[in-house]
Design an enzyme around this catalytic site. Structure first.
Site, mmCIF file in Angstrom:
data_model
loop_
_atom_site.group_PDB
_atom_site.id
_atom_site.type_symbol
_atom_site.label_atom_id
_atom_site.label_comp_id
_atom_site.label_asym_id
_atom_site.label_seq_id
_atom_site.Cartn_x
_atom_site.Cartn_y
_atom_site.Cartn_z
ATOM 1 N N HIS A 1 1.567 39.784 -23.144
ATOM 2 C CA HIS A 1 -0.367 40.157 -23.279
ATOM 3 C C HIS A 1 -1.014 42.000 -23.909
ATOM 4 O O HIS A 1 -0.841 42.858 -22.922
ATOM 5 C CB HIS A 1 -1.184 39.507 -22.206
ATOM 6 C CG HIS A 1 -2.718 39.669 -22.213
ATOM 7 N ND1 HIS A 1 -3.667 40.449 -21.662
ATOM 8 C CD2 HIS A 1 -3.570 39.096 -23.659
ATOM 9 C CE1 HIS A 1 -4.743 40.676 -22.862
ATOM 10 N NE2 HIS A 1 -4.652 39.373 -23.435
ATOM 11 N N SER A 2 -1.508 42.430 -24.832
ATOM 12 C CA SER A 2 -2.434 42.966 -24.997
ATOM 13 C C SER A 2 -0.956 44.319 -25.176
ATOM 14 O O SER A 2 0.047 44.754 -25.638
ATOM 15 C CB SER A 2 -3.916 43.483 -24.593
ATOM 16 O OG SER A 2 -4.289 44.142 -24.581
ATOM 17 N N TYR A 3 -1.718 45.439 -23.859
ATOM 18 C CA TYR A 3 -0.948 46.856 -23.413
ATOM 19 C C TYR A 3 0.107 46.164 -23.026
ATOM 20 O O TYR A 3 1.316 47.380 -23.235
ATOM 21 C CB TYR A 3 -1.629 47.917 -22.470
ATOM 22 C CG TYR A 3 -1.095 48.391 -21.974
ATOM 23 C CD1 TYR A 3 -0.994 50.337 -22.021
ATOM 24 C CD2 TYR A 3 -0.570 48.514 -20.652
ATOM 25 C CE1 TYR A 3 0.543 51.129 -21.519
ATOM 26 C CE2 TYR A 3 0.070 49.043 -19.915
ATOM 27 C CZ TYR A 3 0.349 50.892 -20.220
ATOM 28 O OH TYR A 3 1.483 52.016 -19.833
ATOM 29 N N GLY B 1 3.327 44.666 -24.965
ATOM 30 C CA GLY B 1 3.394 44.785 -25.481
ATOM 31 C C GLY B 1 4.413 46.112 -24.966
ATOM 32 O O GLY B 1 5.602 45.980 -25.657
ATOM 33 N N HIS C 1 -9.072 37.791 -26.722
ATOM 34 C CA HIS C 1 -8.539 38.506 -26.317
ATOM 35 C C HIS C 1 -7.875 37.572 -24.956
ATOM 36 O O HIS C 1 -6.158 37.861 -25.072
ATOM 37 C CB HIS C 1 -8.745 39.464 -26.587
ATOM 38 C CG HIS C 1 -7.911 40.681 -26.370
ATOM 39 N ND1 HIS C 1 -7.182 40.916 -26.958
ATOM 40 C CD2 HIS C 1 -7.974 41.152 -25.696
ATOM 41 C CE1 HIS C 1 -5.764 41.782 -26.698
ATOM 42 N NE2 HIS C 1 -6.577 42.456 -25.484
#
Length: 247
Positions: free
Chosen positions: A84-86, A88, A227
């Protein structure tokens, strides 16, 4: 011959985003476990319940090593690896070491970096400058302080209170450091889930969309959720992750 139950129910490894921790996957992890999957929700160094380890030296590679060590010490094989998000950034770097242990990788509104890129490269100069100013003014020059749950699209009062009680600071260096080689991330079977409206820069989403058109092992899905979808829409996220098992 009947399907091997172990292969039908691979383990999930859920990697959180910036300023979060393994705690954010609580509802999704519970649902996956109820259907027979082993689920791991590692917390990266300096975040969540490991916030007491926060220090200026923690960089992206520390978090890559956290994830690689989780796979090695838990002897995880044939996993569905979710970022998720960072997260990645962390997953893309770690796949160079653990790709053979991963059935499929899923990017949930997550950064999809090319080799040598940093979070700051991906989010653009203006947002990077805002993070730097925030760290300078409110984070002793080396950490990004916690953000309110509304920053991640969490508006339900109970959910927001839960998130705000757990959000922690992010080491600035993790956003500045370039990721290593991500070649295996870009060749591995995968799925990208865009949360609408996404907090990602358009070029990151375009990368995933373009890859979907040329790579039959990579799928692209749109989820109408915020998000922090694992908090605000856990059932929908769980359904997509379960679909990734057989994709």
């Amino acid at each position: 011959m009947s399907a091997d139950p172990a292969s039908a129910r691979p383990p999930f490894v859920l990697v959180h985003g910036g300023r979060h921790g393994g705690w954010c996957w609580k509802h999704v992890a519970t649902a996956l476990r109820q259907t027979g999957h082993m689920v791991y929700t590692p917390t990266l160094t300096g975040l969540g319940e490991r916030a007491h380890l926060l220090n200026p030296t923690i960089g992206l590679n520390h978090h890559v090593q956290d994830l690689v060590a989780t796979f090695e010490f838990e002897d995880i094989q044939d996993a569905v690896l979710v970022a998720h998000s960072y997260g990645g950034m962390v997953v893309s770097g770690a796949l160079e070491h653990i790709a053979d242990r991963v059935r499929r990788v899923v990017y949930l509104d997550a950064h999809l970096p090319r080799s040598g890129e940093s979070v700051f490269d991906l989010i653009g100069a203006d947002r990077a400058a805002n993070h730097l100013a925030n760290a300078k003014n409110n984070g002793e020059g080396w950490f990004i302080p916690p953000a309110d749950a509304s920053w991640y699209g969490v508006t339900d009062p109970d959910d927001a209170a839960w998130v705000n009680s757990r959000i922690t600071a992010q080491p600035l260096k993790t956003y500045q450091d370039p990721v290593g080689d991500t070649g295996r991330a870009w060749s591995h079977p995968g799925m990208f889930i865009e949360c609408v409206p996404s907090s990602l820069e358009p070029h990151i989403l375009n990368r995933a969309r373009e890859r979907h058109t040329t790579d039959p092992a990579f799928s692209y899905h749109v989820l109408h959720a915020t998000h922090d979808a694992m908090v605000t829409a856990p059932d929908a996220v769980t359904d997509l992750l379960r679909a990734a098992v057989g994709s």
